[in-house]
Design an enzyme around this catalytic site. Sequence first.
Site, PDB file in Angstrom:
ATOM      1  N   GLY A   1       0.823  -1.214   0.000  1.00  0.00           N
ATOM      2  CA  GLY A   1       0.000   0.000   0.000  1.00  0.00           C
ATOM      3  C   GLY A   1       0.846   1.247   0.000  1.00  0.00           C
TER       4      GLY A   1
ATOM      5  N   ASP B   1      10.249  -8.672   9.909  1.00  0.00           N
ATOM      6  CA  ASP B   1      10.722  -7.875   8.764  1.00  0.00           C
ATOM      7  C   ASP B   1      11.543  -6.685   9.255  1.00  0.00           C
ATOM      8  OD1 ASP B   1      11.091  -7.272   6.105  1.00  0.00           O
ATOM      9  OD2 ASP B   1       9.215  -6.160   5.893  1.00  0.00           O
TER      10      ASP B   1
END
Length: 390
Positions: free
Chosen positions: A23, A132
């Site tokens: 996004g 991450d």
Amino acid sequence: MVSDGTVFAGYTIDRLLGRGGMGSVYLARHPRLPRWTALKVLNQELFSDSEIRARFEREADLVAQLDHPNIVTVFDRGLEGDQLWISMQYVDGVDASMLNPQTLPPDRAVQIIGETAAALDYAHRAGVLHRDVKPANILLARSDSQERVYLTDFGIARLRDDSGHLTETGSFTATLAYAAPEQLTGAPLDHRADQYSLACTLYSLLTGAAPYEAPSPAAVITGHLQSPPPPISPRRGGLSPALDAVMNRALAKRPADRFDTCGEFVEATQRAMRTSTGARPIVRPTSGAHVIATPPVQPVRPSTPQHPTPFRPPVVPQRAPQPQQRVQPSQPAWVAPQRTGQPIPVQQFAPPPRPVVPQRRTNWGAAIALYVGLLLAVGLLAALIAMLAS
């Protein structure tokens, strides 16, 4: 994309801050409060993907449970048409991937990693794995007094005990350059996978490249799974070789060989930095003074030969003891005062004994033998004279 100046889910969009694989993030004004908000909007073409949609919603749910000064706060989430959005704390600054490793002081790099480690340990205690960790997900807020570090983007985070996680077998969602070996093989994950990624992040901040950076993804994967950690001290002048041992442990292939927490990894890194023995560039003072390099001290060679002659004391001739003569002092002599505090004349004490002079011994046996011999000689002489006279 949402155009600037439009209203989306009640928020007035100011400008685009950045885009990612899932996004875009916009700077938006809160509809009711006088503050800026970071509005994360899921890409419209991904709305039909149920897994991505569930992952996006779960990011807000997980981060909303975390309350830590080094974790970006999530305010709200919702659905606008066919687009999901998350309202988060806006951090006015840059991310760590924009720092220049050539000019970034090592101490500042360790400080950034230290605050990130505090956020990760807090999330791990809450049962959340980030999965991450990388420089782009570490935000650095601008401040007049002190830099503030924030960990962000829990997009692929999950609960540590979540056995039914969303990622399918064989798929991979983390950033390849910073992924732990167990992430690449699909093995069970725990908090030490984030520690591995944090060590890769420190390596990148100090050298400008990830540990196993390579042209092809296959080579990167091979490095994570099979190659030993490359030493970091030769990649940057001034780093202590002691830091290599710390990085070797944090980048171990087996999670059990790594540090127990991210905080322990940072503490070991700080100790290695303090014991640095590498050659750091000399910092010239700005006051105009000059640094004078002191040459190393050379050992002084001894002036004596390597095998000196043994020392023999001089022979002092012995003198026969002489009888001691007592000298009467012209004034009374004094000795140290006793407890009464009054001195005592020496004459009150008995004089010291005279030295004993050895006497000569007389050899009486020799004298008697001589006397008897004389008598015998006289007797023989008298007998001889009598015989001649007759």
